[in-house]
Design an enzyme around this catalytic site. Structure first.
Site, PDB file in Angstrom:
ATOM      1  N   LYS A  41       0.803  -1.153  -0.103  1.00 56.82           N
ATOM      2  CA  LYS A  41       0.145  -0.139   0.016  1.00 56.82           C
ATOM      3  C   LYS A  41       0.932   1.249  -0.073  1.00 56.82           C
ATOM      4  O   LYS A  41       2.206   1.153   0.366  1.00 56.82           O
ATOM      5  CB  LYS A  41      -0.998   0.006   1.276  1.00 56.82           C
ATOM      6  N   ARG A 139     -12.069  -0.241  13.773  1.00 60.55           N
ATOM      7  CA  ARG A 139     -11.730   0.538  12.789  1.00 60.55           C
ATOM      8  C   ARG A 139     -12.289   0.122  11.674  1.00 60.55           C
ATOM      9  O   ARG A 139     -13.634   0.625  10.904  1.00 60.55           O
ATOM     10  CB  ARG A 139     -10.247   0.798  12.537  1.00 60.55           C
ATOM     11  N   TYR A 261      13.936  31.501   7.237  1.00 64.97           N
ATOM     12  CA  TYR A 261      12.611  32.368   7.323  1.00 64.97           C
ATOM     13  C   TYR A 261      12.834  32.701   8.716  1.00 64.97           C
ATOM     14  O   TYR A 261      12.863  31.697  10.053  1.00 64.97           O
ATOM     15  CB  TYR A 261      11.517  31.524   6.980  1.00 64.97           C
ATOM     16  N   MET A 309       9.938  24.891   1.795  1.00 66.18           N
ATOM     17  CA  MET A 309       9.236  23.801   0.712  1.00 66.18           C
ATOM     18  C   MET A 309      10.466  23.289  -0.029  1.00 66.18           C
ATOM     19  O   MET A 309      10.236  22.049  -0.386  1.00 66.18           O
ATOM     20  CB  MET A 309       8.261  24.892  -0.207  1.00 66.18           C
TER      21      MET A 309
END
Length: 366
Positions: A41, A139, A261, A309
């Site tokens: 997965k 779940r 930053y 980023m």
């Protein structure tokens, strides 16, 4: 780092040989006469499900699990005759896709059982399935109430070729957790009501819990990719992923100057700062700001300033060999995923599955 990567700013190496060795180790641990699947997965835990599936299939793996239907569809060509099972089960209107691609749903509700039975009747032949039983996760899987109804009305399974009964361990990575043995007992009691079906029980960590957790089919995931299945002990698995980034800029700054930053880090001494082309858009979590390090030749170099980023900044003042164009280890033998996970307040699963698509990916064949 080898020359073929000369034009890359970051490289993710995936060692398929180590991955196959991990699967064989887990298969041997599970024991002779039992099958061992592979969970692929989240795009093979972020490392590329198609390539992972192909390598494992060539090594003899014939049982593969995904979470979503489309994950299984995408890798069917890589494992042509393997049992491909979808853990999320049968969604509304998905019957045709399951049948067309020869997929096996893990049925976790009475509604799914009814829909799969109708599809079998319409096709005029039995359709394979797993029965997913909830033994404590609360779940997915059949609830105790739904299970009681199914046991009382076994004709609900008419037309369904029930291959396995399965459940999901809650705390397998905590060996002494009482819930583990409670689930083992509950699962054994439930499975006894379906004597023609085989049992599918242990995940990666469950395989290390002992004989009470062995079954006909184990389904390890994280351990295949090198994540430690026994967190309080040395990792018995081989590392599969190595992430490196090239120094794209170096500058010298005086004491008192800030980096990044919001002036989150201020130099207390004259410092050499290296900039690497990787950031939170690549899965290098912003939460690692001020906590993480990268490595050069086994020496740790702290990440300083706020992670942005696309970039991170690293203090290489004490590592003079780290020069422009040099490669630094972001994930690897010095900095395993578990180390980053602890610093980010998450788990190694999230570290691997967050890895972005901008890396130059290199597969080392098995």
């Amino acid at each position: 780092m080898a020359e073929p990567y000369a034009s890359a700013g970051s490289v993710l190496e995936i060692d398929l040989g180590a991955l196959v060795a991990n699967w064989r180790q887990l298969r041997d641990l599970h024991g002779q006469g039992r099958d061992t699947a592979a969970v692929l997965k989240a795009d093979g835990y972020g490392l590329g499900a198609s390539r992972v599936a192909s390598a494992l299939y060539k090594a003899g793996c014939r049982h593969i699990f995904t979470a979503h239907l489309m994950e299984a569809v995408a890798i069917r060509h890589s494992a042509p005759d393997a049992m491909l099972s979808v853990l999320h089960g049968l969604g509304p209107g998905e019957e045709r896709d399951f049948i067309a691609h020869r997929l096996v749903p893990a049925l976790g509700s009475l509604a799914e059982i009814e829909a799969w039975g109708r599809a079998a009747a319409g096709l005029g032949q039995p359709l394979p399935a797993l029965l997913h039983i909830d033994t404590g996760m609360n779940r997915t899987g059949l609830s105790p109430e739904a299970l009681a109804r199914l046991i009382a009305e076994p004709t609900r399974l008419q037309g369904i070729d029930l291959r396995y009964v399965m459940t999901h361990l809650v705390s397998a990575d905590i060996p002494g957790a009482p819930i583990n043995l409670q689930q083992a007992r509950r699962f054994a009691a439930v499975a006894a009501h379906f004597p023609t079906a085989q049992r599918c029980f242990a995940n990666s960590s469950g395989l290390f819990l002992g004989p009470d957790f062995a079954s006909d089919l184990a389904r390890p995931g994280a351990a295949l990719y090198g994540i430690n299945p026994i967190p309080d002990a040395p990792n018995p698995m081989r590392a599969v992923a190595r992430l490196s980034a090239r120094i794209m800029q170096i500058r010298d700054i005086p004491a008192g100057e800030s980096v990044g930053y919001d002036r989150q880090w201020v130099a207390t001494r004259p410092s050499r700062i290296a900039t690497l082309p990787i950031g939170y858009a690549d899965g290098y979590h912003r939460a690692l700001s001020g906590k993480a390090a990268v490595a050069f030749g086994g020496q740790l170099c702290p990440v300083v300033g706020r992670i942005s980023m696309d970039l991170i900044t690293v203090d290489v003042t004490d590592c003079p060999a780290a020069v422009l164009g040099a490669w630094m280890e972001v994930i690897g033998p010095t900095i395993p995923p578990e180390r980053l996970a602890r610093l980010a307040g998450t788990n190694a699963y999230e570290i691997l599955t967050s890895l972005g698509r901008r890396f130059h990916r290199v597969y080392l064949e098995a």
